[in-house]
Design a protein around this motif. Sequence first.
Motif, short mmCIF file in Angstrom:
data_model
loop_
_atom_site.label_atom_id
_atom_site.label_comp_id
_atom_site.label_asym_id
_atom_site.label_seq_id
_atom_site.Cartn_x
_atom_site.Cartn_y
_atom_site.Cartn_z
N ARG A 76 0.85 -1.19 0.00
CA ARG A 76 0.00 0.00 0.00
C ARG A 76 0.89 1.24 0.00
O ARG A 76 1.94 1.25 0.62
CB ARG A 76 -0.90 0.03 1.24
N GLU A 82 -6.77 7.11 2.14
CA GLU A 82 -7.50 5.93 2.62
C GLU A 82 -6.57 4.91 3.27
O GLU A 82 -6.99 4.12 4.12
CB GLU A 82 -8.33 5.27 1.51
N VAL A 83 -5.30 4.93 2.91
CA VAL A 83 -4.33 4.04 3.55
C VAL A 83 -3.95 4.62 4.91
O VAL A 83 -3.98 3.92 5.93
CB VAL A 83 -3.07 3.84 2.67
N ALA A 86 -6.76 4.23 7.50
CA ALA A 86 -7.33 2.88 7.73
C ALA A 86 -7.58 2.68 9.22
O ALA A 86 -6.77 3.06 10.06
CB ALA A 86 -6.38 1.82 7.20
N ALA A 91 -9.58 -2.51 6.08
CA ALA A 91 -9.29 -1.26 5.37
C ALA A 91 -7.83 -1.18 4.96
O ALA A 91 -7.51 -0.74 3.85
CB ALA A 91 -9.66 -0.06 6.24
N ASP A 94 -7.33 -3.26 2.04
CA ASP A 94 -8.18 -2.81 0.95
C ASP A 94 -9.08 -3.93 0.42
O ASP A 94 -9.23 -4.13 -0.77
CB ASP A 94 -7.34 -2.22 -0.20
N GLY A 97 -12.17 -2.63 -1.48
CA GLY A 97 -11.78 -2.08 -2.77
C GLY A 97 -11.56 -3.15 -3.83
O GLY A 97 -11.59 -2.88 -5.02
#
Length: 189
Positions: A76, A82-83, A86, A91, A94, A97
Motif C-alpha cells: 500500500r 485511505e491508507v 485505515a 481497510a 483494501d 476495494g
Amino acid sequence: RAEHVFSVAARSMPEIQLGDIFSDLQQHAAGSGRRIAAVLAVASAGCGKTYVFTKVAPLKWAVGNLWRQFAIVVARELRYPEVRKARGISALLDLKGHNIPDSDQQDICRYVTEYPESVCIILDGLDETSLADFSDYMQKVIEGNELRGVRLIVTSRPCPDVFTLSEQSRFRWRVELVGFRPPDIKTYV
C-alpha cells in the motif's frame, strides 16, 4: 536478470537480495535473540523504492518467485489518504476495494490475526506524510502496537523524522536500497 541490492545500514553485513531480506536479516540477528518483524527500507528519490516494493515484490510473490513463506503480501502507498486513515485490517488490506465478499473479508482478517507470521505488509512512502495524518490504528501498526508478528516493510527517503521514528518503534533493521550492481546494469541496459 537484474536484481536490486540492499545493504544493512550501520551493520557489518554484506549486500543482500530482495528475496533474502527477511532470511538474511533473521540469520544476522540470530545471535541477538531478536526476531525480525519490521524493516525500514531507505533510499533517496528516484532509486526505485516504490517500483521495487509496490510492483516488483508483490508480482514476484504472486507467481511464486519471492517470499514463499508468506500466504499474504500486500503493498500500500501511504500517499493515499485511505491508507493513512485505515481503521482496521480490512481497510488496511483494501478488501472492500477489491470487491471481496464480507464473509471472505472476515476470514482473511481472522487469518491475519491468527497467523501474522505468514503475512507481509509493505507501506511505501513514510516520508511523504506526517504521523499526525495517520489514524490511531495506522500509528499503532507503524509503532508496533498493532498487527504484532506481521512482517512489515516501510519505505522512505532519508529524513530525520523517519530515522527518529525508526529508533522509537518496531523497526530493528534499516536497509538501504543500493540499486543495481555493475554486472546487473549491463543486463538491464
